[in-house]
Design a protein around this motif. Structure first.
Motif, short mmCIF file in Angstrom:
data_model
loop_
_atom_site.label_atom_id
_atom_site.label_comp_id
_atom_site.label_asym_id
_atom_site.label_seq_id
_atom_site.Cartn_x
_atom_site.Cartn_y
_atom_site.Cartn_z
N UNK A 1 48.34 72.04 38.55
CA UNK A 1 47.65 70.93 37.91
C UNK A 1 47.77 70.95 36.37
N UNK A 2 48.20 72.18 35.45
CA UNK A 2 48.70 72.06 34.30
C UNK A 2 49.72 71.56 34.04
N UNK A 3 50.74 71.80 35.07
CA UNK A 3 52.14 71.49 34.89
C UNK A 3 52.24 69.72 34.86
N UNK A 4 51.48 69.36 35.94
CA UNK A 4 51.46 68.06 36.24
C UNK A 4 50.56 67.23 34.86
N UNK B 1 44.74 80.16 41.29
CA UNK B 1 45.64 80.29 40.05
C UNK B 1 46.95 79.33 40.25
N UNK B 2 47.37 79.20 41.69
CA UNK B 2 48.37 78.60 41.85
C UNK B 2 47.90 77.00 41.80
N UNK B 3 46.83 76.59 42.15
CA UNK B 3 46.39 75.18 42.03
C UNK B 3 46.19 74.84 40.43
N UNK B 4 45.64 75.81 39.52
CA UNK B 4 45.41 75.66 38.19
C UNK B 4 46.94 75.56 37.63
N UNK B 5 47.67 76.33 38.14
CA UNK B 5 49.07 76.23 37.49
C UNK B 5 49.77 74.89 37.76
N UNK C 1 52.57 64.68 32.74
CA UNK C 1 52.09 63.13 32.72
C UNK C 1 52.11 62.71 30.86
N UNK C 2 51.34 63.94 30.47
CA UNK C 2 51.33 63.75 29.04
C UNK C 2 52.65 63.38 28.32
N UNK C 3 53.63 64.00 28.77
CA UNK C 3 55.07 63.67 28.16
C UNK C 3 55.57 62.18 28.71
#
Length: 135
Positions: A94-97, A88-92, A101-103
């Motif tokens: 990765x999602x925030x990164x 869960x830590x890794x997925x969060x 990057x999208x922004x």
């Protein structure tokens, strides 16, 4: 003296400095997300599942017991809760990164296309004119 000057040149390149800054910021950001997961997300999940901390979830293969001499032998357990918490830590992270990057890509202005030389434009016009005359 050659090796020292090569090292100075290597370190002074923008890519190395950018990478170092990225690693430091990434480590700090990882701590922030870990604190979020440990302090907010996992206690919420634990409250929904009966109050147990997710990191404490485990499957006990052999419980702790005392041997003949009275010495305690530790339990043997598969601690899958800690693994789930790390995922869960890794997925969060990765999602925030991904969102960052999208922004960043949306804000970043694309490089302007190089201007075409005037003689190239003239040659293209001649080519197009010749093509239109052929049957």
């Amino acid at each position: 003296m050659g090796m020292i000057s090569e090292f100075k040149e290597f370190v002074s390149r923008g890519n190395v400095v950018d990478l170092a800054v990225g690693v430091v910021i990434g480590a700090a950001f990882g701590k922030i997300v870990t604190a979020l997961v440990d302090g907010i997300v996992m206690p919420s999940i634990g409250a929904l599942t009966g109050g147990a901390s997710v990191s404490d979830w485990k499957h006990v293969i052999r419980p702790a017991h005392l041997d003949a001499a009275g010495k305690e032998i530790a339990e043997v357990a598969i601690k899958y809760g800690l693994f789930i918490q790390t995922i869960i830590d890794f997925l969060l992270i990765a999602f925030v990164i991904f969102l960052f990057l999208k922004a960043y890509n949306r804000v970043r202005t694309p490089a302007a296309a190089p201007a075409v030389a005037e003689d190239v434009l003239l040659l293209r016009e001649i080519r197009d004119s010749l093509k239109s005359r052929q049957p």
